[in-house]
Motif scaffolding. Structure first.
Motif, PDB file in Angstrom:
ATOM      1  N   PRO A   1       0.832  -1.211   0.000  1.00 13.97           N
ATOM      2  CA  PRO A   1       0.000   0.000   0.000  1.00 13.97           C
ATOM      3  C   PRO A   1       0.862   1.254   0.000  1.00 13.97           C
ATOM      4  O   PRO A   1       1.887   1.314   0.679  1.00 13.97           O
ATOM      5  N   PHE A  28      -7.675   1.624  -0.134  1.00 15.31           N
ATOM      6  CA  PHE A  28      -8.053   1.276   1.231  1.00 15.31           C
ATOM      7  C   PHE A  28      -8.139   2.523   2.092  1.00 15.31           C
ATOM      8  O   PHE A  28      -7.237   3.376   2.063  1.00 15.31           O
ATOM      9  N   GLY A  51       1.049   3.828  14.772  1.00 17.19           N
ATOM     10  CA  GLY A  51       0.555   3.286  13.513  1.00 17.19           C
ATOM     11  C   GLY A  51      -0.257   2.009  13.594  1.00 17.19           C
ATOM     12  O   GLY A  51      -0.117   1.134  12.734  1.00 17.19           O
ATOM     13  N   LYS A  52      -1.097   1.903  14.598  1.00 12.97           N
ATOM     14  CA  LYS A  52      -1.973   0.740  14.667  1.00 12.97           C
ATOM     15  C   LYS A  52      -3.256   1.106  13.945  1.00 12.97           C
ATOM     16  O   LYS A  52      -4.107   1.802  14.493  1.00 12.97           O
ATOM     17  N   LEU A  53      -3.366   0.684  12.697  1.00 15.62           N
ATOM     18  CA  LEU A  53      -4.473   1.078  11.841  1.00 15.62           C
ATOM     19  C   LEU A  53      -5.444  -0.067  11.634  1.00 15.62           C
ATOM     20  O   LEU A  53      -5.036  -1.232  11.558  1.00 15.62           O
ATOM     21  N   PHE A  60      -8.021  -1.235   8.762  1.00 19.24           N
ATOM     22  CA  PHE A  60      -8.276  -0.966   7.355  1.00 19.24           C
ATOM     23  C   PHE A  60      -9.693  -1.373   6.961  1.00 19.24           C
ATOM     24  O   PHE A  60     -10.260  -2.332   7.506  1.00 19.24           O
ATOM     25  N   GLY A  61     -10.233  -0.656   5.976  1.00 18.91           N
ATOM     26  CA  GLY A  61     -11.452  -1.101   5.318  1.00 18.91           C
ATOM     27  C   GLY A  61     -11.149  -2.279   4.396  1.00 18.91           C
ATOM     28  O   GLY A  61      -9.992  -2.682   4.237  1.00 18.91           O
ATOM     29  N   GLN A  62     -12.196  -2.797   3.775  1.00 18.59           N
ATOM     30  CA  GLN A  62     -12.060  -4.004   2.976  1.00 18.59           C
ATOM     31  C   GLN A  62     -11.519  -3.741   1.578  1.00 18.59           C
ATOM     32  O   GLN A  62     -11.189  -4.668   0.849  1.00 18.59           O
ATOM     33  N   GLY A  63     -11.427  -2.471   1.204  1.00 22.17           N
ATOM     34  CA  GLY A  63     -10.861  -2.116  -0.090  1.00 22.17           C
ATOM     35  C   GLY A  63     -11.900  -1.870  -1.171  1.00 22.17           C
ATOM     36  O   GLY A  63     -13.004  -2.438  -1.143  1.00 22.17           O
ATOM     37  N   TYR A  76       1.829  -6.241   9.231  1.00 17.74           N
ATOM     38  CA  TYR A  76       0.414  -6.414   8.910  1.00 17.74           C
ATOM     39  C   TYR A  76       0.270  -7.658   8.049  1.00 17.74           C
ATOM     40  O   TYR A  76       1.169  -8.026   7.305  1.00 17.74           O
ATOM     41  N   GLN A 128      -2.333  -9.594   5.178  1.00 12.87           N
ATOM     42  CA  GLN A 128      -3.443  -9.385   4.250  1.00 12.87           C
ATOM     43  C   GLN A 128      -3.851 -10.723   3.663  1.00 12.87           C
ATOM     44  O   GLN A 128      -3.089 -11.350   2.922  1.00 12.87           O
ATOM     45  N   GLU A 143      -8.917  -9.089   1.074  1.00 17.10           N
ATOM     46  CA  GLU A 143      -9.283  -8.430   2.329  1.00 17.10           C
ATOM     47  C   GLU A 143      -8.336  -7.267   2.592  1.00 17.10           C
ATOM     48  O   GLU A 143      -7.289  -7.136   1.957  1.00 17.10           O
ATOM     49  N   GLY A 144      -8.715  -6.458   3.546  1.00 16.52           N
ATOM     50  CA  GLY A 144      -7.832  -5.380   3.973  1.00 16.52           C
ATOM     51  C   GLY A 144      -6.727  -5.907   4.858  1.00 16.52           C
ATOM     52  O   GLY A 144      -6.692  -7.074   5.222  1.00 16.52           O
ATOM     53  N   LEU A 145      -5.798  -5.028   5.193  1.00 13.52           N
ATOM     54  CA  LEU A 145      -4.683  -5.420   6.040  1.00 13.52           C
ATOM     55  C   LEU A 145      -5.116  -5.455   7.504  1.00 13.52           C
ATOM     56  O   LEU A 145      -5.919  -4.635   7.950  1.00 13.52           O
ATOM     57  N   PHE A 182      -3.584  -5.474  11.438  1.00 12.17           N
ATOM     58  CA  PHE A 182      -2.433  -5.198  12.296  1.00 12.17           C
ATOM     59  C   PHE A 182      -2.030  -6.448  13.068  1.00 12.17           C
ATOM     60  O   PHE A 182      -2.875  -7.181  13.584  1.00 12.17           O
ATOM     61  N   PHE A 197       2.934  -7.749   5.219  1.00 11.00           N
ATOM     62  CA  PHE A 197       3.530  -6.456   4.908  1.00 11.00           C
ATOM     63  C   PHE A 197       4.178  -5.859   6.146  1.00 11.00           C
ATOM     64  O   PHE A 197       3.629  -5.916   7.253  1.00 11.00           O
TER      65      PHE A 197
END
Lengths: 114, 114
Positions: free
Chosen positions: A44, A89, A100-102, A104-107, B35, B37, B41-43, B45, B91
């Protein structure tokens, strides 16, 4: 924990049209919302981000809007080009962590037709 | 100015073997994130590390998975006794600081368990 929903899952537009992708999040403590573009076989790439003290941010053809009350944020791409085709995303930080603990959406698979 | 480097790019392991994934952060970055994936799907953590310290491993399975970021050398994500469900793209991302710093992702390691 944080939950991020992203719509639509696929988006097809003609070159030159605009594209809009929407995300909602659940954790009201989240305050950082990045958008990433992922091309096939690559990681990404950050394209734009917004923090909760800002309602809108623009960078050339890309803009992001944030509505903290409604807990949703959107990506707007104007004058789309074929090279914009990729998976996009959205993400939200785990509220209160600041690092940086994110989540994410499904894309969204964006296809721009020449 | 090299970005985040991950190797190998592709890794095939049989069930029960060990997988070791390496990540060298961007120059000047001392914060590393892993991360995972899954297909389409999204990533998700997994873990956040600073040099010689695990800061947050809340997303990492308690068994078979471990991560380290030694004083010298790359960060390592280690998966013992791999199972088919471990097949995914992993990732690594790095940032210059822990707080309020955008993440820069590598191109990932695609693990296939046969």
């Amino acid at each position: 924990g944080e939950n991020v929903e992203q719509h639509p899952s696929t988006l097809s537009v003609q070159e030159g049209d605009s594209a809009v992708i929407k995300c909602t999040y659940s954790d009201s403590a989240s305050n950082y919302f990045p958008w990433y573009k992922q091309e096939l076989g690559k990681g990404p790439q950050l394209i734009i981000d917004i923090r909760s003290n800002v309602g809108e941010k623009k960078d050339q053809r890309i803009a992001v809007t944030l509505n903290k009350t409604a807990k949703h944020f959107s990506l707007h791409i104007t004058e789309t080009q074929p090279e914009d085709s990729a998976v996009y995303f959205c993400a939200a930080d785990a509220g209160g962590t600041s690092y940086g603990k994110l989540t994410f959406g499904q894309g969204t698979i964006l296809t721009v037709h020449p | 100015n090299a970005g985040v480097m991950q190797n190998p790019r592709h890794l095939v392991r049989r069930r029960g073997q060990e997988a070791r994934l390496r990540c060298s952060p961007m120059k000047g970055h001392s914060h590393v994130y892993w991360y995972r994936q899954l297909p389409e799907e999204g990533l998700k953590f997994m873990v956040y590390l600073q040099k010689e310290n695990i800061i947050d491993e809340s997303g990492m399975p308690k068994e078979r998975f471990s991560a380290e970021f030694p004083k010298e050398g790359p960060s390592i994500l280690r998966i013992q006794q791999v199972v088919r469900g471990d097949s995914a793209a992993y990732f690594c991302a790095s940032s210059p600081a822990g707080v309020d710093s955008p993440l820069h992702f590598g191109n990932g390691t695609r693990l296939t368990v046969t």
